[in-house]
Design an enzyme around this catalytic site. Structure first.
Site, PDB file in Angstrom:
ATOM      1  N   CYS A 171       0.882  -1.157   0.000  1.00  8.82           N
ATOM      2  CA  CYS A 171       0.000   0.000   0.000  1.00  8.82           C
ATOM      3  C   CYS A 171       0.920   1.207   0.000  1.00  8.82           C
ATOM      4  O   CYS A 171       2.124   1.071   0.199  1.00  8.82           O
ATOM      5  CB  CYS A 171      -0.830   0.081   1.275  1.00  8.82           C
ATOM      6  N   ARG A 185       1.146   1.636  -5.970  1.00  4.71           N
ATOM      7  CA  ARG A 185       1.325   0.651  -4.905  1.00  4.71           C
ATOM      8  C   ARG A 185      -0.013   0.044  -4.447  1.00  4.71           C
ATOM      9  O   ARG A 185      -0.035  -0.864  -3.633  1.00  4.71           O
ATOM     10  CB  ARG A 185       2.003   1.303  -3.696  1.00  4.71           C
ATOM     11  N   TRP A 227      -3.971  -1.494  -1.049  1.00  2.00           N
ATOM     12  CA  TRP A 227      -4.036  -2.726  -1.841  1.00  2.00           C
ATOM     13  C   TRP A 227      -4.469  -3.783  -0.848  1.00  2.00           C
ATOM     14  O   TRP A 227      -3.700  -4.196   0.021  1.00  2.00           O
ATOM     15  CB  TRP A 227      -2.664  -3.042  -2.427  1.00  2.00           C
ATOM     16  N   ASN A 261       1.114  -0.129   5.986  1.00  2.00           N
ATOM     17  CA  ASN A 261       1.451  -0.948   4.826  1.00  2.00           C
ATOM     18  C   ASN A 261       2.173  -2.175   5.352  1.00  2.00           C
ATOM     19  O   ASN A 261       3.173  -2.042   6.052  1.00  2.00           O
ATOM     20  CB  ASN A 261       2.359  -0.165   3.867  1.00  2.00           C
ATOM     21  N   GLY A 262       1.670  -3.358   5.003  1.00  2.00           N
ATOM     22  CA  GLY A 262       2.313  -4.585   5.472  1.00  2.00           C
ATOM     23  C   GLY A 262       1.251  -5.603   5.839  1.00  2.00           C
ATOM     24  O   GLY A 262       0.066  -5.430   5.559  1.00  2.00           O
ATOM     25  N   GLU A 293       7.855 -21.821 -17.235  1.00  2.00           N
ATOM     26  CA  GLU A 293       7.711 -20.401 -16.899  1.00  2.00           C
ATOM     27  C   GLU A 293       8.883 -19.596 -17.484  1.00  2.00           C
ATOM     28  O   GLU A 293       8.705 -18.484 -17.991  1.00  2.00           O
ATOM     29  CB  GLU A 293       7.624 -20.229 -15.372  1.00  2.00           C
ATOM     30  N   LYS A 320       8.569 -16.420 -20.189  1.00  2.00           N
ATOM     31  CA  LYS A 320       9.136 -15.078 -19.964  1.00  2.00           C
ATOM     32  C   LYS A 320       9.941 -14.634 -21.183  1.00  2.00           C
ATOM     33  O   LYS A 320       9.830 -13.516 -21.654  1.00  2.00           O
ATOM     34  CB  LYS A 320      10.055 -15.035 -18.724  1.00  2.00           C
ATOM     35  N   GLU A 358       7.506 -13.849 -24.213  1.00  2.00           N
ATOM     36  CA  GLU A 358       6.649 -12.668 -24.169  1.00  2.00           C
ATOM     37  C   GLU A 358       7.423 -11.363 -24.041  1.00  2.00           C
ATOM     38  O   GLU A 358       6.952 -10.327 -24.463  1.00  2.00           O
ATOM     39  CB  GLU A 358       5.589 -12.792 -23.062  1.00  2.00           C
ATOM     40  N   HIS A 407      12.828 -37.867 -28.886  1.00  2.00           N
ATOM     41  CA  HIS A 407      11.553 -38.229 -29.516  1.00  2.00           C
ATOM     42  C   HIS A 407      11.110 -37.155 -30.512  1.00  2.00           C
ATOM     43  O   HIS A 407       9.944 -37.121 -30.908  1.00  2.00           O
ATOM     44  CB  HIS A 407      10.491 -38.463 -28.440  1.00  2.00           C
ATOM     45  N   LYS A 420      -2.191  -6.965 -19.572  1.00  2.00           N
ATOM     46  CA  LYS A 420      -1.947  -7.495 -18.227  1.00  2.00           C
ATOM     47  C   LYS A 420      -3.036  -8.485 -17.824  1.00  2.00           C
ATOM     48  O   LYS A 420      -2.762  -9.529 -17.273  1.00  2.00           O
ATOM     49  CB  LYS A 420      -1.864  -6.333 -17.227  1.00  2.00           C
TER      50      LYS A 420
HETATM   51  C1  AGP Z   1       2.526 -13.895 -17.648  1.00  2.00           C
HETATM   52  O1  AGP Z   1       3.685 -13.167 -17.696  1.00  2.00           O
HETATM   53  C2  AGP Z   1       1.415 -13.366 -18.469  1.00  2.00           C
HETATM   54  N1  AGP Z   1       1.197 -12.008 -18.272  1.00  2.00           N
HETATM   55  C3  AGP Z   1       0.177 -14.243 -18.516  1.00  2.00           C
HETATM   56  O2  AGP Z   1       0.559 -15.521 -18.918  1.00  2.00           O
HETATM   57  C4  AGP Z   1      -0.678 -14.373 -17.233  1.00  2.00           C
HETATM   58  O3  AGP Z   1      -0.006 -15.126 -16.282  1.00  2.00           O
HETATM   59  C5  AGP Z   1      -2.031 -14.999 -17.590  1.00  2.00           C
HETATM   60  O4  AGP Z   1      -2.709 -14.159 -18.462  1.00  2.00           O
HETATM   61  C6  AGP Z   1      -2.867 -15.295 -16.377  1.00  2.00           C
HETATM   62  O5  AGP Z   1      -3.207 -14.144 -15.684  1.00  2.00           O
HETATM   63  P1  AGP Z   1      -3.824 -14.213 -14.240  1.00  2.00           P
HETATM   64  O6  AGP Z   1      -2.825 -14.801 -13.355  1.00  2.00           O
HETATM   65  O7  AGP Z   1      -4.156 -12.788 -13.921  1.00  2.00           O
HETATM   66  O8  AGP Z   1      -5.053 -15.066 -14.345  1.00  2.00           O
END
Ligand code: AGP
Length: 618
Positions: free
Chosen positions: A2, A28, A76, A102-103, A489, A493, A496, A512, A613
């Site tokens: 926060c 924040r 938050w 905040n915490g 993962e 990264k 994207e 394979h 996002k």
């Molecule tokens: C990850 O870097 C991406 N931005 C994306 O894969 C994300 O994790 C996915 O859209 C799921 O989002 P969420 O966790 O908000 O559901």
């Protein structure tokens, strides 16, 4: 996470500066806002409500308030949804104290138990409890400072606090433990804030507070105290404070990112804080135990999520199998139809989503709910759609993530899920008391492991990113078992953020099919987790096809790696073979690698092309 701010001035008004600072702190948190001010006729006025700053400011007329001493908060949510009553500041029963925080207070449940017998609690927050503990001290004739000290001794977890006390209208009390807090000094006044940007319009002179410090500011005085032996406390002398004053020369643009050039790198570096808040928030959260009980008695668990959240879910399924002998079935949210016909009312669905708003995950949850499944959500956003539609929710408390790439929310999700696994293991009697305690203690230090990993990984990632500057082809990230799940993962990264084609698959699959693509200088990253020493064989077969192979491993993992100029080894932190720590030590390297490749190529890592996002469409 926060944002908090406070100003006290000799003359004039502090409210407008507090409001300006809150605007800078909104990154924040932005689900509720409030301010408290001591007016010139010594009234303590609090106005607060759910909504972002612009909304609350207008609705509650915050701009009409005036006073020389004021504090503010942008929230938050962590304990309790974003409502008017949960917004900060919080007050004691007599409305003499107003407090912003905040915490996360870890021993929230036990504190609440004893306080609600004698106090009128108006919110569901952990913060309000602190106001009432201080009130207890005042009722016993102690000063505000002494009462705050008594309260601090009772708190476990993290806090940055700013407190107004009606009877001391020039002062703002403060305390810091594991949440950021700084002091600012200017002509005719002093200030306090979560970070520098909030005060840059007012001053460039700052003192960065250390954990365990507390005290008060007045217009022409800054007093900082520390705990001494056996609960005593002492004041830091003026000369020592003078030496701690720093002059900060940041541009406003840089300042809003806390001095980092992008939110992504800032959020990568915030992971120790995020993990500490996740741990503190969940360690004594009664909901964790309740969810674990549901899992303990469940027949089947289906884990749904998209993108990074799905990858966190994979790690959950791995440790569920290993530590609880329970099968959890991972499912990409958009693929829910694959299992739809088989779901029935004995099933438990664990939905994982940072935002809590992802369309595909919501669709999966709604469909499975209609079929009778019980829904448990793990999210970062209190009050999100998933939170509202679930039977039970756990929160990761990583704070808002602005960069499109999930970084700190991924590691916080993994930590939360591992805490859940050990709780289930204990419930089932599969983890002995000692083993449970040991694992819980190890996880309580995930923050320092990730800190070390970030420090080790940063220069290496920068160096390798440079080597790959002109590379436009594909690359592999390989692992086995847990390493494969982390690799998924890692590859996401790179895809994207760096726009390079990165594929993760279980290393055993090479022969394979995928090894057909490997030719001279093809980059291959190998995640050598403790569960798969045989992965060295996969490295050798890649090197034999002239690939450039990088093996990442914990420094205390001994692998029989042959001398081969095509194979290089990166030693990360030592983890004493505690595999629950592996996600935290491997992933920072790949977050940083994707970031540095993106920056070197002139892309914007915060806003990768074609991505949003939160994906709220099908
Ligand atoms: C990850 O870097 C991406 N931005 C994306 O894969 C994300 O994790 C996915 O859209 C799921 O989002 P969420 O966790 O908000 O559901």
């Amino acid at each position: 996470m926060c944002g908090i701010i406070g100003l006290t001035k000799k003359t004039g008004d502090s409210v407008k500066d507090v409001l300006k600072g809150l605007a800078m702190l909104e990154y924040r948190g932005y689900d509720s806002v409030g301010i408290a001010v001591i007016t010139d006729n010594r009234r303590l006025v609090v106005r607060k409500g759910a909504g972002d700053l612009a909304n609350v400011r207008k609705r509650l007329g915050l701009d009409e308030l005036r006073g020389r001493t004021a504090i503010g908060h942008t929230r938050w949510a962590t304990h309790g949804p974003p409502t008017d009553s949960n917004a900060h500041p919080h007050t004691d029963c007599r409305d003499e104290i107003a407090l912003v925080h905040n915490g996360v207070i870890r021993n929230y449940a036990s504190l609440r138990d004893y306080l609600e017998k004698e106090h009128r609690l108006l919110s569901e927050t952990d913060t309000e409890l602190i106001a009432h503990i201080i009130e207890d001290g005042l009722r016993h004739g102690k000063s505000l400072l002494e009462s705050m000290v008594e309260a601090l001794k009772k708190l476990e977890g993290s806090y940055a606090l700013a407190i107004l006390y009606k009877n001391e209208p020039k002062r703002i009390y403060f305390a810091k433990m594991k949440s950021p807090l700084i002091l600012g000094m200017f002509d005719g006044g002093s200030a306090i804030a979560s970070d520098i940007p909030a005060l840059l319009d007012i001053t460039r002179k700052f003192i960065m507070l250390n954990d365990g410090e507390f005290g008060y500011i007045e217009p022409d005085e800054v007093s900082i105290y520390r705990f001494g032996s056996e609960g005593s406390f002492y004041k830091i002398d003026a000369e020592a404070l003078k030496n701690r004053i720093k002059l900060i020369e940041w541009s406003p643009e840089l300042a809003s990112k806390g001095g980092y050039p992008h939110f992504m790198i800032k959020e990568i570096y915030e992971q120790p804080q995020a993990l500490s808040d996740t741990y503190n928030g969940l360690a004594e959260d009664p909901s964790l135990k309740k969810v674990a009980e549901v899992f303990t008695s469940s027949k089947r668990i289906i884990v749904v999520g998209a993108g990074t959240s799905y990858h966190a879910g994979l790690i959950f399924t791995y440790f569920m199998s290993k530590l609880t002998k329970k099968m959890a079935i991972p499912l990409i949210s958009s693929e829910f139809k694959v299992l739809e016909s088989a779901i029935n009312d004995g099933d438990i669905v664990l939905a994982i989503s940072q935002s809590g708003e992802t369309f595909d995950t919501l669709e999966a949850v709604r469909t499975f709910k209609r079929k009778g499944a019980k829904i448990i959500t793990l999210t970062n956003v209190v009050g999100s759609a998933l939170d509202r539609e679930s039977d039970m929710t756990l929160y990761i408390r990583a704070g808002p993530e602005i960069g499109v790439a999930a970084t700190k929310t991924y590691t916080s999700q993994v930590l939360a899920l591992e805490l859940l696994v050990i709780e289930v293991g204990r419930g089932l009697g599969l983890l002995s008391k000692e083993n449970y305690k040991r694992l819980s203690e190890i996880l309580s230090r995930a923050d320092s492991y990730i800190q070390e990993s970030i420090e080790i990984s940063d220069p290496l990632a920068k160096y390798i990113a440079k080597l790959m500057n002109n590379y436009k082809g594909s690359l592999y990230v390989l692992g086995r078992g847990l390493g494969h799940y982390i690799a998924k993962e890692a590859a996401l990264k790179i895809k994207e953020i760096s726009y390079l084609h990165a594929e993760a698959y279980p290393a055993g699959e090479s022969k394979h099919g995928p090894i057909a693509l490997v030719e001279k200088d093809f980059p291959v990253f190998i995640i050598a987790t403790n569960d798969s020493p045989e992965i060295v064989g996969n490295a050798i077969e890649m090197a034999a096809r002239e690939a450039n192979v990088w093996i990442l491993k914990p420094s205390d993992t001994e692998l029989d790696i042959p001398d081969n100029e095509r194979i290089r080894t990166i030693d990360l932190n030592s983890i004493n073979k505690n595999d629950v720590l592996e996600p935290f030590i491997f992933i920072p390297f790949f977050q940083l690698l994707s970031y540095y490749i993106s920056v070197a190529k002139g892309y914007n890592p915060d806003k990768p092309r074609n991505l949003a996002k939160t994906v709220t469409v099908e």
